[in-house]
Motif scaffolding. Sequence first.
Motif, PDB file in Angstrom:
ATOM      1  N   LYS A 298       0.838  -1.204   0.000  1.00  0.00           N
ATOM      2  CA  LYS A 298       0.000   0.000   0.000  1.00  0.00           C
ATOM      3  C   LYS A 298       0.871   1.251   0.000  1.00  0.00           C
ATOM      4  O   LYS A 298       0.595   2.205  -0.732  1.00  0.00           O
ATOM      5  N   ILE A 299       1.916   1.237   0.805  1.00  0.00           N
ATOM      6  CA  ILE A 299       2.816   2.394   0.870  1.00  0.00           C
ATOM      7  C   ILE A 299       3.489   2.609  -0.477  1.00  0.00           C
ATOM      8  O   ILE A 299       3.602   3.744  -0.951  1.00  0.00           O
ATOM      9  N   GLU A 300       3.913   1.530  -1.122  1.00  0.00           N
ATOM     10  CA  GLU A 300       4.590   1.634  -2.421  1.00  0.00           C
ATOM     11  C   GLU A 300       3.689   2.231  -3.496  1.00  0.00           C
ATOM     12  O   GLU A 300       4.178   2.840  -4.449  1.00  0.00           O
ATOM     13  N   ARG A 301       2.365   2.065  -3.348  1.00  0.00           N
ATOM     14  CA  ARG A 301       1.442   2.611  -4.355  1.00  0.00           C
ATOM     15  C   ARG A 301       1.290   4.125  -4.258  1.00  0.00           C
ATOM     16  O   ARG A 301       0.795   4.758  -5.178  1.00  0.00           O
ATOM     17  N   LEU A 302       1.715   4.702  -3.147  1.00  0.00           N
ATOM     18  CA  LEU A 302       1.624   6.154  -2.987  1.00  0.00           C
ATOM     19  C   LEU A 302       2.601   6.856  -3.923  1.00  0.00           C
ATOM     20  O   LEU A 302       3.706   6.357  -4.158  1.00  0.00           O
ATOM     21  N   PRO A 303       2.218   8.026  -4.411  1.00  0.00           N
ATOM     22  CA  PRO A 303       3.197   8.812  -5.170  1.00  0.00           C
ATOM     23  C   PRO A 303       4.279   9.303  -4.214  1.00  0.00           C
ATOM     24  O   PRO A 303       4.059   9.396  -3.003  1.00  0.00           O
ATOM     25  N   ASN A 304       5.439   9.620  -4.752  1.00  0.00           N
ATOM     26  CA  ASN A 304       6.518  10.133  -3.921  1.00  0.00           C
ATOM     27  C   ASN A 304       6.049  11.427  -3.260  1.00  0.00           C
ATOM     28  O   ASN A 304       5.632  12.356  -3.949  1.00  0.00           O
ATOM     29  N   SER A 305       6.080  11.459  -1.949  1.00  0.00           N
ATOM     30  CA  SER A 305       5.551  12.602  -1.213  1.00  0.00           C
ATOM     31  C   SER A 305       6.108  12.553   0.206  1.00  0.00           C
ATOM     32  O   SER A 305       6.675  11.546   0.625  1.00  0.00           O
ATOM     33  N   PRO A 306       5.910  13.641   0.961  1.00  0.00           N
ATOM     34  CA  PRO A 306       6.338  13.605   2.371  1.00  0.00           C
ATOM     35  C   PRO A 306       5.651  12.470   3.151  1.00  0.00           C
ATOM     36  O   PRO A 306       6.286  11.837   3.990  1.00  0.00           O
ATOM     37  N   LEU A 307       4.382  12.206   2.868  1.00  0.00           N
ATOM     38  CA  LEU A 307       3.683  11.122   3.554  1.00  0.00           C
ATOM     39  C   LEU A 307       4.342   9.777   3.262  1.00  0.00           C
ATOM     40  O   LEU A 307       4.602   8.990   4.178  1.00  0.00           O
ATOM     41  N   LYS A 308       4.640   9.523   1.994  1.00  0.00           N
ATOM     42  CA  LYS A 308       5.268   8.252   1.634  1.00  0.00           C
ATOM     43  C   LYS A 308       6.630   8.120   2.314  1.00  0.00           C
ATOM     44  O   LYS A 308       6.951   7.062   2.870  1.00  0.00           O
ATOM     45  N   ARG A 309       7.428   9.183   2.300  1.00  0.00           N
ATOM     46  CA  ARG A 309       8.741   9.126   2.931  1.00  0.00           C
ATOM     47  C   ARG A 309       8.618   8.861   4.431  1.00  0.00           C
ATOM     48  O   ARG A 309       9.367   8.075   4.996  1.00  0.00           O
ATOM     49  N   LYS A 310       7.644   9.491   5.088  1.00  0.00           N
ATOM     50  CA  LYS A 310       7.435   9.271   6.526  1.00  0.00           C
ATOM     51  C   LYS A 310       7.013   7.827   6.784  1.00  0.00           C
ATOM     52  O   LYS A 310       7.523   7.179   7.702  1.00  0.00           O
ATOM     53  N   LEU A 311       6.089   7.295   5.997  1.00  0.00           N
ATOM     54  CA  LEU A 311       5.638   5.919   6.196  1.00  0.00           C
ATOM     55  C   LEU A 311       6.773   4.922   5.964  1.00  0.00           C
ATOM     56  O   LEU A 311       6.916   3.959   6.714  1.00  0.00           O
ATOM     57  N   VAL A 312       7.575   5.153   4.931  1.00  0.00           N
ATOM     58  CA  VAL A 312       8.719   4.268   4.678  1.00  0.00           C
ATOM     59  C   VAL A 312       9.677   4.319   5.858  1.00  0.00           C
ATOM     60  O   VAL A 312      10.135   3.288   6.355  1.00  0.00           O
ATOM     61  N   ARG A 313       9.950   5.519   6.352  1.00  0.00           N
ATOM     62  CA  ARG A 313      10.868   5.667   7.487  1.00  0.00           C
ATOM     63  C   ARG A 313      10.293   5.000   8.741  1.00  0.00           C
ATOM     64  O   ARG A 313      10.970   4.239   9.422  1.00  0.00           O
TER      65      ARG A 313
END
Length: 175
Positions: free
Chosen positions: A70-85
């Motif tokens: 689900k996280i990988e489907r997000l566009p590159n964004s601050p939210l995606k970077r925070k979730l990955v971290r």
Amino acid sequence: MSRRFRGEYTFKVDAKGRVSIPALFRRVLEAGDPDFTEGLRPQLVIVYGPPDQPYLEAYTIAEIEKLEAKIERLPNSPLKRKLVRDITSRSHHTEVDPDGRLVLPLRHRDKIALEKEAFFVGTSGTFQIWNPETYEALLAEEEDEGLGFDIPEGTNPLDALDMALARQAQDGEGG
């Protein structure tokens, strides 16, 4: 239907950070590990999350893979970077040892001030590991917060669930 983590359990933590996993939780970990077969050790991922998260969250392999997809489907964004971290980077891939225990790294134990006992909380798709005192303090705090909407005093929480779902359906119809 898949198996779920249910219940609360307290186990001793030894000096090396070893702690037994509730037997029922081990069965869920086995069912949620696509590579598990009898004789192997079930794998799991422990997420220690952001600095303010006061617990460790353990995922079956199947659950963490669904979340990461689900996280990988997000566009590159601050939210995606925070979730990955917070989810992927701050995680520890491990396995249950032959005695049914986890070895929790010192860094993880220090983060949640885990010393002599660990409190396991089943949360359906995951389980959490808490310092027992921290968990008790959270429960006391939540008792003071209420449920987020007015319900008659003494209402059964399952009735409140029905009330909340009815309110959600009503709000959805009007919106």
